[in-house]
Design an enzyme around this catalytic site. Structure first.
Site, mmCIF file in Angstrom:
data_model
loop_
_atom_site.group_PDB
_atom_site.id
_atom_site.type_symbol
_atom_site.label_atom_id
_atom_site.label_comp_id
_atom_site.label_asym_id
_atom_site.label_seq_id
_atom_site.Cartn_x
_atom_site.Cartn_y
_atom_site.Cartn_z
ATOM 1 N N LYS A 76 1.985 14.268 0.344
ATOM 2 C CA LYS A 76 1.650 13.047 -0.382
ATOM 3 C C LYS A 76 2.723 12.808 -1.429
ATOM 4 O O LYS A 76 2.906 13.615 -2.338
ATOM 5 C CB LYS A 76 0.283 13.192 -1.035
ATOM 6 N N LYS A 91 1.361 10.692 3.624
ATOM 7 C CA LYS A 91 1.015 9.495 2.871
ATOM 8 C C LYS A 91 2.101 9.154 1.882
ATOM 9 O O LYS A 91 2.568 10.071 1.209
ATOM 10 C CB LYS A 91 -0.294 9.791 2.140
HETATM 11 C C1 PBG Z 1 -6.267 9.834 -5.271
HETATM 12 C C2 PBG Z 1 -5.750 8.927 -4.229
HETATM 13 C C3 PBG Z 1 -4.797 7.891 -4.332
HETATM 14 C C4 PBG Z 1 -4.755 7.278 -3.071
HETATM 15 C C5 PBG Z 1 -5.643 7.966 -2.254
HETATM 16 N N1 PBG Z 1 -6.230 8.996 -2.977
HETATM 17 C C6 PBG Z 1 -4.037 7.375 -5.487
HETATM 18 C C7 PBG Z 1 -3.003 8.155 -6.144
HETATM 19 O O1 PBG Z 1 -2.641 9.255 -5.753
HETATM 20 O O2 PBG Z 1 -2.518 7.643 -7.149
HETATM 21 C C8 PBG Z 1 -3.918 6.084 -2.707
HETATM 22 C C9 PBG Z 1 -4.429 5.268 -1.564
HETATM 23 C C10 PBG Z 1 -3.817 3.912 -1.444
HETATM 24 O O3 PBG Z 1 -2.873 3.546 -2.166
HETATM 25 O O4 PBG Z 1 -4.287 3.169 -0.582
HETATM 26 N N2 PBG Z 1 -5.440 10.845 -5.707
#
Ligand code: PBG
Length: 327
Positions: free
Chosen positions: A199, A252
């Site tokens: 991520k 992601k």
């Molecule tokens: C929580 C999380 C996030 C997303 C999914 N889980 C936000 C982040 O890490 O700031 C993002 C999902 C999206 O942008 O559609 N940690």
């Protein structure tokens, strides 16, 4: 051709739609799509998310209806995000059995639990008043190991509420092992972990932070999410998660990270998921609203690219719409 010898003619297999269908490997399928859903405590009507046209913060009631609708459309799963009415430094609502996400998971388990895969996003950023994904130290860093205890407890609460899969997204070191151990000890050995393994610290999460109200109140997430410029680190993170007991690994965002999806898919014998995130959705919706892109074709093109890169599971805000279209 003038040369008088047989020439390569790749266009032969592109001549008709039937030929193209026959020779293409499996494309995007409804059952591989997962719909992210937001449920907010203390509202009486669903609220639109400004930066994500068509996406709502749901009440418990409207959430149930949206879930039934998506399952009817043929999606493979749902992933739930909770937004509590009260936030605090440790994210207490994340593991409270009466917290909004647990209550809503219980609703969905009763309503569609037999017919779909119920996933729960597991993080603290929606639940903490400072908006970081973990508990802070005195010097306002995220404390990795104290946070692991919070994740372990939230995982057990989500499993007890009916989640089939928990999806830790906070990027703490050791989170998969901590959660696996806690689930097993609590008797939830059959609850799976979909690890947000690779991520990235991405600007594409901007609109999501409106939807989930989890923007960091100071600083950013660069000390725990991955650095964009380092592809090898993704494999390291993924392999650690595999060792720690992940059942599914996720990359992601998706579209700007197709290379990472392909590398992960080649390296691990587990299902690979990709999250087409809020910013990817917002870009296409905004351009389409201006008449600048053919919305439906671009949606399918992005999903096909993510699939082609190697993702077997795709989280997308278009899941229900696309599933319906594919049936
Ligand atoms: C929580 C999380 C996030 C997303 C999914 N889980 C936000 C982040 O890490 O700031 C993002 C999902 C999206 O942008 O559609 N940690």
């Amino acid at each position: 051709m003038s040369a008088g010898f047989p020439v390569a003619r790749p266009r032969r297999l592109r001549r008709t739609a039937a030929l193209r269908r026959l020779v293409a490997p499996g494309g995007v399928q409804a059952g591989d799509l997962v719909l992210p859903l937001f449920v907010k405590e203390g509202i009486s009507e669903p609220r639109p998310v400004g930066s994500m046209p068509g996406v709502l913060q749901h009440t418990r009631d409207s959430l149930r209806k949206a879930a039934v609708d998506a399952v009817d459309a043929g999606v493979g799963g749902l992933i739930l995000f909770g937004i509590p009415a009260v936030k605090d430094a440790r994210g207490s609502a994340a593991d409270d059995p009466d917290g909004i996400i647990q209550l809503a998971l219980g609703d969905l388990a009763a309503e569609v639990g037999q017919d779909t895969v119920l996933m729960a996003d597991l993080c603290l950023c929606e639940y903490t008043d400072h908006g970081h994904c973990g508990v802070l130290t005195a010097s306002r860093d995220v404390d990795n190991d104290v946070t692991l205890e919070r994740y372990a407890s939230a995982a057990v609460a989500q499993a007890a509420a009916g989640a089939h899969v928990v999806a830790p997204s906070g990027m703490m070191d050791g989170q998969v092992a901590a959660i696996r151990t806690a689930l097993d000890r609590a008797g939830f050995g059959d609850v799976a972990i979909c690890a947000y393994s690779a991520k990235y610290a991405s600007a594409f999460y901007g609109p999501f932070r409106d939807a989930a109200e989890g923007a960091p109140q100071f600083g950013d997430r660069a000390s725990y999410q991955q650095d964009l410029g380092r592809p090898d680190e993704a494999l390291r993170e993924v392999l650690l998660d595999v060792d720690e007991g992940a059942d599914i690994v996720m990359v992601k965002p998706a579209l700007a990270y197709l290379d990472i999806i392909a590398r992960v898919a080649a390296a691990v014998p587990l299902p690979v998921a990709a999250y087409q995130v809020s910013g990817e959705y917002a870009m296409v919706e905004a351009a389409a609203a201006n008449g600048w892109l053919d919305r439906d074709r671009v949606i399918m093109e992005t999903l096909t690219a993510i699939r082609r890169a190697g993702a077997g599971i795709i989280l997308t805000y278009w899941a229900a719409e696309v599933a319906r279209r594919l049936r």
